[in-house]
Design a protein around this motif. Structure first.
Motif, short mmCIF file in Angstrom:
data_model
loop_
_atom_site.label_atom_id
_atom_site.label_comp_id
_atom_site.label_asym_id
_atom_site.label_seq_id
_atom_site.Cartn_x
_atom_site.Cartn_y
_atom_site.Cartn_z
N ASP A 75 0.84 -1.19 0.00
CA ASP A 75 0.00 0.00 0.00
C ASP A 75 0.88 1.25 0.00
O ASP A 75 0.60 2.25 0.65
CB ASP A 75 -0.96 0.03 1.19
CG ASP A 75 -2.06 1.07 0.99
OD1 ASP A 75 -2.45 1.30 -0.18
OD2 ASP A 75 -2.52 1.68 1.99
N ALA A 76 1.97 1.16 -0.71
CA ALA A 76 2.94 2.24 -0.80
C ALA A 76 3.64 2.13 -2.14
O ALA A 76 3.60 1.08 -2.80
CB ALA A 76 3.96 2.16 0.34
N VAL A 77 4.28 3.20 -2.53
CA VAL A 77 5.10 3.21 -3.74
C VAL A 77 6.55 3.04 -3.32
O VAL A 77 7.04 3.77 -2.46
CB VAL A 77 4.92 4.53 -4.51
CG1 VAL A 77 5.91 4.64 -5.66
CG2 VAL A 77 3.48 4.65 -5.01
N ALA A 78 7.22 2.05 -3.89
CA ALA A 78 8.62 1.77 -3.56
C ALA A 78 9.44 1.80 -4.84
O ALA A 78 9.15 1.07 -5.80
CB ALA A 78 8.75 0.42 -2.87
N ILE A 79 10.45 2.64 -4.85
CA ILE A 79 11.35 2.79 -6.00
C ILE A 79 12.75 2.39 -5.56
O ILE A 79 13.23 2.86 -4.52
CB ILE A 79 11.37 4.23 -6.53
CG1 ILE A 79 9.95 4.77 -6.74
CG2 ILE A 79 12.20 4.31 -7.80
CD1 ILE A 79 9.13 4.03 -7.76
N THR A 80 13.40 1.54 -6.32
CA THR A 80 14.73 1.04 -5.95
C THR A 80 15.76 1.36 -7.02
O THR A 80 15.50 1.19 -8.22
CB THR A 80 14.69 -0.49 -5.73
OG1 THR A 80 13.88 -0.77 -4.59
CG2 THR A 80 16.09 -1.04 -5.46
N HIS A 81 16.90 1.84 -6.56
CA HIS A 81 18.07 2.07 -7.41
C HIS A 81 19.07 0.96 -7.09
O HIS A 81 19.52 0.83 -5.94
CB HIS A 81 18.65 3.45 -7.11
CG HIS A 81 20.00 3.69 -7.70
ND1 HIS A 81 20.89 4.62 -7.17
CD2 HIS A 81 20.65 3.13 -8.75
CE1 HIS A 81 21.99 4.62 -7.87
NE2 HIS A 81 21.87 3.72 -8.83
N VAL A 82 19.41 0.14 -8.08
CA VAL A 82 20.39 -0.93 -7.89
C VAL A 82 21.79 -0.32 -8.03
O VAL A 82 22.21 0.02 -9.14
CB VAL A 82 20.18 -2.07 -8.91
CG1 VAL A 82 21.19 -3.19 -8.66
CG2 VAL A 82 18.76 -2.62 -8.82
N VAL A 83 22.47 -0.18 -6.92
CA VAL A 83 23.80 0.42 -6.93
C VAL A 83 24.83 -0.57 -7.45
O VAL A 83 25.72 -0.24 -8.23
CB VAL A 83 24.18 0.92 -5.53
CG1 VAL A 83 25.58 1.53 -5.53
CG2 VAL A 83 23.15 1.94 -5.03
N SER A 84 24.72 -1.83 -7.00
CA SER A 84 25.63 -2.89 -7.45
C SER A 84 24.91 -4.22 -7.35
O SER A 84 23.88 -4.35 -6.67
CB SER A 84 26.91 -2.91 -6.61
OG SER A 84 26.62 -3.18 -5.25
N GLY A 85 25.45 -5.25 -8.02
CA GLY A 85 24.83 -6.57 -7.99
C GLY A 85 23.67 -6.67 -8.96
O GLY A 85 23.53 -5.87 -9.89
N ARG A 86 22.84 -7.69 -8.75
CA ARG A 86 21.71 -7.94 -9.63
C ARG A 86 20.44 -8.13 -8.82
O ARG A 86 20.47 -8.58 -7.68
CB ARG A 86 21.93 -9.21 -10.46
CG ARG A 86 23.19 -9.23 -11.30
CD ARG A 86 23.12 -8.28 -12.47
NE ARG A 86 22.00 -8.59 -13.36
CZ ARG A 86 21.69 -7.86 -14.42
NH1 ARG A 86 22.42 -6.77 -14.71
NH2 ARG A 86 20.68 -8.17 -15.19
N MET A 87 19.32 -7.80 -9.45
CA MET A 87 18.03 -7.94 -8.80
C MET A 87 17.02 -8.43 -9.83
O MET A 87 16.98 -7.95 -10.96
CB MET A 87 17.58 -6.60 -8.22
CG MET A 87 16.25 -6.62 -7.52
SD MET A 87 15.85 -4.98 -6.85
CE MET A 87 14.35 -5.37 -5.96
N HIS A 88 16.20 -9.43 -9.42
CA HIS A 88 15.14 -9.95 -10.28
C HIS A 88 13.85 -9.84 -9.47
O HIS A 88 13.78 -10.30 -8.34
CB HIS A 88 15.40 -11.41 -10.65
CG HIS A 88 16.75 -11.64 -11.26
ND1 HIS A 88 16.95 -11.69 -12.63
CD2 HIS A 88 17.97 -11.79 -10.69
CE1 HIS A 88 18.24 -11.88 -12.86
NE2 HIS A 88 18.88 -11.94 -11.71
N ARG A 89 12.82 -9.26 -10.10
CA ARG A 89 11.57 -9.01 -9.38
C ARG A 89 10.38 -9.44 -10.22
O ARG A 89 10.36 -9.25 -11.44
CB ARG A 89 11.50 -7.51 -9.05
CG ARG A 89 10.46 -7.12 -8.07
CD ARG A 89 9.09 -6.91 -8.70
NE ARG A 89 9.03 -5.75 -9.57
CZ ARG A 89 8.57 -5.79 -10.82
NH1 ARG A 89 8.14 -6.90 -11.35
NH2 ARG A 89 8.53 -4.69 -11.56
N GLU A 90 9.36 -10.04 -9.56
CA GLU A 90 8.12 -10.41 -10.23
C GLU A 90 6.94 -9.85 -9.46
O GLU A 90 6.87 -9.97 -8.24
CB GLU A 90 7.99 -11.93 -10.32
CG GLU A 90 9.03 -12.58 -11.21
CD GLU A 90 8.81 -14.07 -11.37
OE1 GLU A 90 7.73 -14.55 -10.95
OE2 GLU A 90 9.70 -14.76 -11.89
N CYS A 91 6.03 -9.22 -10.20
CA CYS A 91 4.80 -8.69 -9.62
C CYS A 91 3.69 -9.00 -10.61
O CYS A 91 3.73 -8.53 -11.76
CB CYS A 91 4.91 -7.20 -9.37
SG CYS A 91 3.40 -6.45 -8.70
#
Length: 330
Positions: A75-91
């Motif tokens: 119930d919020a807006v979340a914005i992410t900046h990937v500084v290093s590494g890897r990220m995989h997301r599913e919604c």
């Protein structure tokens, strides 16, 4: 575990731990997020910092491991900046992979999401969904579909860079400055970040125009809004609150001000506050020990360069000149 809350920063928390079980427990308790470690690094360290800026939360998380996570709706807006590494997301049916430098919206605010992180440092900003909807001009109480991102990545690389600069400015200038705890400063900063969400990511937050908006764009609407602004210029108010006080939609209020005042509601509010800052500068005496920065912050101007430019445009000279005529400039 090591924690610290620097003096003068009551909304700031940071720690580093090497117990990854404790990291799992902490994430579950703090965010309702479950973690599953897949290949924790030997002597891996979990570091985390969080700063509360009014309704906005800024956090940095780094964990030298690969882990999967699952989260309930925020119930919020979340914005992410990937500084290093890897990220995989599913919604829902959207899957997204991100690497160093990428910026992404984590989820739809009312939907759960899952993902995997590979030895990453993540810099995240979260804010209430309602704050973003208000910034888009929605009127409280009027039925509207929930905020949706039509894409979870920025409109353009330039806007992705602008997002990073806005967050860096909030951290290094606003929250590190002497007025970090001032309610008007935090309110203005929160609205700024909400506006950047709307411009950076494609979304459905803006309400569709209706005939009533044009019909309600009258001089009487402007009069009611002006009376509200001038009765409480030191309150934490924005477009939504001004429209509610005038009894119209935010869009109708914008139309009314453009048609009858040649400006916008928020620009009028800034000018009222600028005039009050001018009055304070004139009234400051040698014994007061009050400087330009303190007066600017009192009225919600957290960027002193922009305050000085606006002041010079309005009064023909720098604010320090006005203060110098009546008291010491500090």
């Amino acid at each position: 575990m090591r924690r610290n809350s620097p003096a003068g920063s009551p909304g700031r928390t940071s720690f580093r731990i090497t117990d990854l079980e404790a990291a799992r427990d902490w994430m579950r308790n703090a965010y309702g997020t479950s973690l599953r470690m897949r290949s924790p690094a030997p002597n891996g360290t979990f570091s985390y910092s969080r700063t509360l800026a009014g309704p906005v939360t800024l956090s940095t998380l780094a964990l030298a491991a690969e882990y999967a996570y699952a989260s309930e709706p925020l119930d919020a807006v979340a914005i992410t900046h990937v500084v290093s590494g890897r990220m995989h997301r599913e919604c829902a049916d959207d899957a997204l992979a991100a690497g160093p430098g990428d910026v992404l919206a984590i989820s739809q605010p009312d939907q759960p999401y899952t993902g995997r992180v590979e030895g990453a440092e993540l810099h995240a900003v979260s804010l209430p969904r309602r704050l973003v909807e208000d910034a888009a001009g929605r009127r409280p109480g009027r039925p509207a579909p929930p905020l949706r991102f039509t894409r979870f990545t920025p409109v353009s690389p330039a806007l992705a860079q602008q997002w990073k600069k806005a967050v860096a400015y909030l951290e290094s200038d606003v929250l590190a400055g002497p007025a970090a705890g001032e309610p008007l400063v935090l309110d203005a900063a929160a609205r700024m970040i909400a506006a950047h969400v709307l411009t950076t990511f494609p979304n459905t937050a803006h309400p569709a125009p209706v005939l009533a908006d044009t019909r309600d764009a009258t001089s009487e609407t402007v009069r009611r809004a002006v009376a509200f602004i001038e009765s409480a210029p030191d309150a934490e108010i924005g477009l939504t609150e001004m429209a509610a006080a005038a009894g119209v939609t935010p869009r109708a209020l914008q139309y009314a001000f453009r048609r009858h005042a040649g400006t916008t509601p928020t620009a009028y509010l800034r000018r009222v506050r600028l005039d009050l800052a001018h009055a304070d500068l004139l009234a400051a005496g040698p014994a007061d020990g009050v400087g330009v920065a303190a007066i600017a912050h009192r009225w919600g101007f957290h960027h002193l360069g922009r305050f000085a430019a606006a002041y010079r445009a309005a009064y023909g000279h720098a604010p320090s000149h006005t203060l110098g005529e009546s008291g010491p400039a500090t």
